[in-house]
Design an enzyme around this catalytic site. Sequence first.
Site, PDB file in Angstrom:
ATOM      1  N   CYS A  45       1.344   2.909  -3.487  1.00 27.37           N
ATOM      2  CA  CYS A  45       0.226   3.486  -4.245  1.00 27.37           C
ATOM      3  C   CYS A  45      -0.622   4.467  -3.445  1.00 27.37           C
ATOM      4  O   CYS A  45      -1.503   5.121  -4.009  1.00 27.37           O
ATOM      5  CB  CYS A  45      -0.647   2.372  -4.818  1.00 27.37           C
ATOM      6  SG  CYS A  45      -1.293   1.212  -3.597  1.00 27.37           S
ATOM      7  N   HIS A  46      -0.360   4.611  -2.170  1.00 24.11           N
ATOM      8  CA  HIS A  46      -1.198   5.474  -1.314  1.00 24.11           C
ATOM      9  C   HIS A  46      -0.286   6.298  -0.425  1.00 24.11           C
ATOM     10  O   HIS A  46       0.078   5.827   0.660  1.00 24.11           O
ATOM     11  CB  HIS A  46      -2.136   4.609  -0.486  1.00 24.11           C
ATOM     12  CG  HIS A  46      -3.145   5.372   0.307  1.00 24.11           C
ATOM     13  ND1 HIS A  46      -2.913   5.839   1.582  1.00 24.11           N
ATOM     14  CD2 HIS A  46      -4.409   5.741   0.010  1.00 24.11           C
ATOM     15  CE1 HIS A  46      -3.995   6.445   2.040  1.00 24.11           C
ATOM     16  NE2 HIS A  46      -4.910   6.404   1.104  1.00 24.11           N
ATOM     17  N   PHE A  47       0.163   7.352  -0.759  1.00 24.22           N
ATOM     18  CA  PHE A  47       0.033   8.163  -1.962  1.00 24.22           C
ATOM     19  C   PHE A  47       1.411   8.287  -2.588  1.00 24.22           C
ATOM     20  O   PHE A  47       2.408   8.220  -1.880  1.00 24.22           O
ATOM     21  CB  PHE A  47      -0.479   9.555  -1.627  1.00 24.22           C
ATOM     22  CG  PHE A  47      -1.841   9.583  -1.000  1.00 24.22           C
ATOM     23  CD1 PHE A  47      -2.983   9.522  -1.797  1.00 24.22           C
ATOM     24  CD2 PHE A  47      -1.996   9.660   0.375  1.00 24.22           C
ATOM     25  CE1 PHE A  47      -4.239   9.570  -1.231  1.00 24.22           C
ATOM     26  CE2 PHE A  47      -3.252   9.707   0.956  1.00 24.22           C
ATOM     27  CZ  PHE A  47      -4.381   9.651   0.156  1.00 24.22           C
ATOM     28  N   VAL A  63       1.488   6.459   3.024  1.00 24.19           N
ATOM     29  CA  VAL A  63       0.814   6.278   4.303  1.00 24.19           C
ATOM     30  C   VAL A  63      -0.104   5.064   4.177  1.00 24.19           C
ATOM     31  O   VAL A  63      -0.680   4.815   3.115  1.00 24.19           O
ATOM     32  CB  VAL A  63       0.029   7.552   4.706  1.00 24.19           C
ATOM     33  CG1 VAL A  63      -1.040   7.915   3.701  1.00 24.19           C
ATOM     34  CG2 VAL A  63      -0.550   7.420   6.099  1.00 24.19           C
ATOM     35  N   PHE A  87       0.810  -1.222   0.000  1.00 20.72           N
ATOM     36  CA  PHE A  87       0.000   0.000   0.000  1.00 20.72           C
ATOM     37  C   PHE A  87       0.839   1.266   0.000  1.00 20.72           C
ATOM     38  O   PHE A  87       0.391   2.313  -0.467  1.00 20.72           O
ATOM     39  CB  PHE A  87      -1.002   0.012   1.161  1.00 20.72           C
ATOM     40  CG  PHE A  87      -0.444  -0.405   2.486  1.00 20.72           C
ATOM     41  CD1 PHE A  87       0.287   0.471   3.265  1.00 20.72           C
ATOM     42  CD2 PHE A  87      -0.661  -1.696   2.953  1.00 20.72           C
ATOM     43  CE1 PHE A  87       0.796   0.080   4.487  1.00 20.72           C
ATOM     44  CE2 PHE A  87      -0.162  -2.095   4.184  1.00 20.72           C
ATOM     45  CZ  PHE A  87       0.573  -1.199   4.952  1.00 20.72           C
TER      46      PHE A  87
END
Length: 172
Positions: A69-71, A76, A66
Amino acid sequence: MSRQHAYSREELLATARGELFSHSNARLPNDPMLMFDRITGIYADGGSHGKGIVNAELDIRPDLWFFGCHFLGDPVMPGCLGLDAMWQLTGFFLTWSGATPGYGRALGCGEVKFTGQVLPNAKLVRYEVEMTKIINRTLVIGQANARMLVDNREIYFAKDLRVGMFNNTESF
């Protein structure tokens, strides 16, 4: 019935494949959606309500899926993944306790508070789930309060998490 009180990642992934509990078709998510690496303690009579507790941990590494891709440029852990871990653990508790065979589904929660975040430089996330109510009728519903800590600091709190165990999810 003698039950185990801690589970390794390999055992949790066996639950994702339907191999751990012979009495149930309930499953945890498989990688990458399984949001904890181990259950460090699960007890039927713990917590302030005496309904049971489950504690788990997730090791944080900068290469977790994650963060990529976030962010972009501001990595985070999504808050919804921590919340989902709490639902996963509530459902696992219901299956572990032998409540019923069934497929677990999150039904909601009364209150959620985020007061921090999980960044790639963190080391450890801990989940503490305390069962507050178990309704065992045609539909089994578990209700819990939970908190999530990163490096020993509470950053999420959820009250009245609800998970239902369904024999058939087609009409849900």
